[in-house]
Design an enzyme around this catalytic site. Structure first.
Site, short mmCIF file in Angstrom:
data_model
loop_
_atom_site.label_atom_id
_atom_site.label_comp_id
_atom_site.label_asym_id
_atom_site.label_seq_id
_atom_site.Cartn_x
_atom_site.Cartn_y
_atom_site.Cartn_z
N GLU A 1 -73.01 -36.13 11.22
CA GLU A 1 -72.02 -35.17 10.71
C GLU A 1 -72.06 -33.87 11.51
O GLU A 1 -72.26 -32.78 10.96
CB GLU A 1 -72.23 -34.91 9.23
N GLU B 1 -70.49 -44.00 5.52
CA GLU B 1 -71.25 -43.45 4.38
C GLU B 1 -70.32 -43.26 3.21
O GLU B 1 -69.21 -42.71 3.37
CB GLU B 1 -71.78 -42.04 4.69
C1 GAL Z 1 -73.79 -36.67 4.01
C2 GAL Z 1 -74.92 -36.82 5.00
C3 GAL Z 1 -76.02 -37.72 4.47
C4 GAL Z 1 -76.37 -37.36 3.06
C5 GAL Z 1 -75.11 -37.43 2.23
C6 GAL Z 1 -75.34 -37.13 0.79
O1 GAL Z 1 -73.07 -35.51 4.23
O2 GAL Z 1 -74.46 -37.33 6.22
O3 GAL Z 1 -77.14 -37.59 5.32
O4 GAL Z 1 -76.91 -36.09 3.03
O5 GAL Z 1 -74.19 -36.50 2.70
O6 GAL Z 1 -74.15 -37.21 0.04
#
Ligand code: GAL
Length: 693
Positions: free
Chosen positions: A165, A323
């Site tokens: 990110e 994710e």
């Molecule tokens: C994202 C990040 C992950 C984790 C996740 C939690 O922004 O890439 O590493 O922190 O959020 O929701």
């Protein structure tokens, strides 16, 4: 190892990303370093049970791999990579640069971002470094080269996941080194300091520059900064992060030319912006992180909008949901757990809209660290849980619909235009109200169309528009002259355009176009706005006219005093200071129409406006169905022009009662035939391979 086909190369039709997974990708972020190796054995058994085939590994592991300056310990990563390869699970290996090791922060505290007040970020978080730091880059690229060399030929390695990110916690830095990089960027962009003065209008407050070296990042001042400067600082920031990504990519390409490379975008209703439309051409597949917001009772509407934005960035190619969460996150003020079935609906909604995989953050719920209360696939309570059962069921569903992999979402009849530069321009500098933002109207319109079963593309204003029956330009504050011209020819050629308030206001330099708003679209719309009348919190204005019939519509947040030149008035304000004056117009241009809405309509009025557009433009739902059923069609990519391509209708019911759907075919989720007059049960998803007629 399978050779990959880069998005930037000539991608053959029907190509998805078989190099990552066999079928849809399912899995998530896996942090074996947080657990004793005995747990790994159970992890792999559970992964196999759930149908996991793709993991993001090593995302924050730099400090455990390079344990001291130039001293590497690959032992644990070697072992888990071997175990995953044996289990047939592919690895999207992260370059672990998102979180620098403590020894590096101690040796070089100057790599840390500096905030607007000149305070340097401390160690202890992540992404605390700034991309223009030469020192950080030297260490980071050495790490990238080391990990790439180590695992270049490892059978588990399927994809490079660059950092994490980029721009999330390090979107801006106001330090001196960044300042110098910014000066170089500005000189490259403007050529001469006079051109910059001109573009920014720096005569205002006498902010005239005589050398690029006089320009500093927009650090704290007791008043506001120049909007042109602020917008260029946003663009520079996006470019500085992209340049950093490209530096990592260059190392990876050289060492592992056959491994595809991506980085995780953050496309959602998110405050930080990067020019992802531009970044998207530099990744081998577009990968997105998406998290639902617990305080939004219809969070699936924002999900659908964001997923359509991602598809717009990938140019319609399959993309990867790299994710999302199985249930609650831990970074919202109050973190709502997902209701039973919501995980499945969320995952399949992304897949419906073009994702060829759904990965979760994260595999096993941490017991320690900042994210100990963030949901995961294996919760603290273990595998005998709602979440693990739902992920396992999702794995089976993905197997059941695997024939859909590689297909494309059918072309939409409607496009919503969205542009990062416009969004950033709107955020850059003081505006008539704090209540207008670039996403609200776009999202509201997307929601209403989705509720009516109408599929939407979300694309950049410079995209080809000819194929769309209707185009919506919601709060498109900055509109480049070329894009305004493209909208004019779109309407002249019979297209139906709807523009909403505070669009077409400024040039690329964030300077107002004179002569009456919306300067860029005034002639096309046939209106000339003289003055803005923003509303106070909670205030509304009534609207009535031909289009509202006997009823009355409601405007919120914004209203405008406008003169109508060549358009027709279809609604007037009925209350407030502008009572009796025009509020909504329509201009007919040949077979096309250009509509202007000078306020922000409330939800029922937005729906009513779109119902009229549906009639005027002849828009049709993906399939006849009850209001509220989310519908998207994916179409097989085929070179056989004689046969009709196979189509799959995704129908997602977010409500608590059954919703009727008129479709026939085999529902691959339930394994039963879906017949005309059937319905999708409350909370269920159907993926129907449609009968060909
Ligand atoms: C994202 C990040 C992950 C984790 C996740 C939690 O922004 O890439 O590493 O922190 O959020 O929701």
């Amino acid at each position: 190892m399978t050779d990959f086909v880069s998005r930037s190369a000539d991608v053959p039709v029907g190509t998805t990303f078989p190099w990552i997974a066999d079928g849809f990708a399912l899995g998530g972020d896996y942090s074996p370093e947080q657990w004793p190796e005995s747990v790994w054995v159970e992890d792999i058994a559970l992964m196999t049970e759930a149908g996991v085939n793709s993991l993001n590994v090593g995302v924050f592991s730099w400090g455990l791999l390079e344990i001291a300056d130039g001293v590497f310990d690959w032992g644990w990563l070697d072992r888990i990579m071997d175990l995953l390869a044996e289990a047939g699970i592919g690895v999207n290996l992260a370059t672990p640069t998102a979180a620098p090791p403590m020894w590096l922060m101690q040796a070089h505290p100057e790599i840390a971002t500096v905030n607007q007040h000149g305070v340097r970020n401390s160690q202890g978080g992540r992404l605390g470094w700034y991309p223009s730091s030469a020192t950080f880059r030297r260490y980071a690229l050495r790490m990238v080269e080391a990990i790439a060399t180590r695992y270049a030929t490892h059978p588990a390695l399927k994809l490079w996941h660059v950092s994490n990110e980029l721009g999330n916690e390090n979107a801006h830095s106001y330090d001196d080194e960044t300042g110098r990089a910014w000066q170089v960027w500005l000189e490259k962009k403007f050529g001469t300091i006079e051109a910059l003065n001109d573009a920014w209008g720096s005569a205002f407050w006498g902010h005239h520059y005589t050398a690029f070296t006089q320009i500093v990042p927009p650090r704290y001042t007791s008043t506001s900064h120049n909007p042109g400067l602020l917008l260029d600082f946003e663009r520079f920031t996006s470019d500085a992060l992209l340049d950093y990504y490209l530096a990592e990519r260059e190392v990876l390409r050289r060492v592992t030319p056959n491994i595809p490379i991506t980085t995780n975008f953050m496309v959602q209703n998110h405050p930080n912006g990067l020019d992802y439309a531009r970044w998207a051409t530099d990744v081998d597949l577009v990968a997105n992180d998406h998290y639902t917001m617990g305080n939004d009772p219809e969070t699936y509407g924002e999900l659908a909008f964001s997923a359509d934005r991602v598809r717009g960035m990938s140019g319609g190619d399959p993309w990867l949901l790299i994710e999302h969460s199985t249930s609650a996150v831990n970074w919202q003020p109050r973190n709502r757990a997902k209701a039973p079935g919501e995980l499945t609906r969320n995952s399949l909604a992304h897949i419906a809209r073009g994702a060829d995989g759904a990965l979760f953050f994260q595999w096993r719920q941490s017991t320690a660290g900042s994210e100990q209360f963030h949901s995961s696939v294996v919760p603290h309570a273990g595998a005998r849980t709602k979440i693990f059962r739902e992920v396992t069921a999702l794995g089976k569903t993905l197997q059941g619909i695997r024939e859909v992999v590689g297909s494309r979402v059918q072309p939409s009849q409607v496009a919503i235009l969205f542009d990062y530069h416009s969004a950033m321009a709107l955020k850059s500098g003081a505006k008539p109200t704090i209540d207008v933002n670039s996403l609200d109207v776009a999202l509201a319109m997307h929601r209403e169309l989705t509720a009516r079963g109408i599929q939407v593309d979300v694309v950049h204003p410079s995209s080809p528009l000819a194929g769309y029956t209707a185009v919506l330009a919601p709060t498109l504050f900055l509109l480049a002259a070329a894009d305004a011209a493209s909208l004019s020819s779109y309407v002249e050629n019979g297209g139906h355009l709807v523009v909403t308030s505070f669009s077409g206001i400024v040039t690329e330099h964030n300077r107002v176009i004179e002569g009456g708003y919306p300067g860029a679209l005034r002639d096309l719309l046939g209106v000339r706005v003289e003055e803005f009348f923003p509303l106070f919190e909670g205030d509304t204005v009534g609207l009535a006219g031909d289009i509202t019939g006997d009823g009355s519509w409601t405007g919120t947040i914004w209203s405008e005093l406008m003169e109508v030149t060549t358009a027709s008035v279809v609604a007037r304000y009925t209350s407030g200071e502008l009572a009796g004056l025009p509020s909504i117009t329509l201009r007919e241009v040949g077979a096309g129409t250009a509509q202007y809405v000078s306020t922000q309509l409330d939800r029922p009025s937005t729906g009513a406006l779109l119902d009229l557009l549906i009639d005027r433009a002849g828009l049709t739902p993906v399939a006849p169905a009850d209001r509220g059923l989310e519908l998207v069609r994916r179409v097989a990519v085929t070179t056989d022009t004689d046969a009709a391509p196979t189509t799959w209708l995704f129908a997602i019911n977010h409500s608590s009662g059954p919703l009727a759907l008129d479709a026939t075919g085999l529902d691959l989720v339930s394994g039963t035939r879906f017949t005309s007059g059937g319905s999708v049960a409350a909370g269920a998803v159907a993926v129907i391979r449609e009968d060909t007629v």
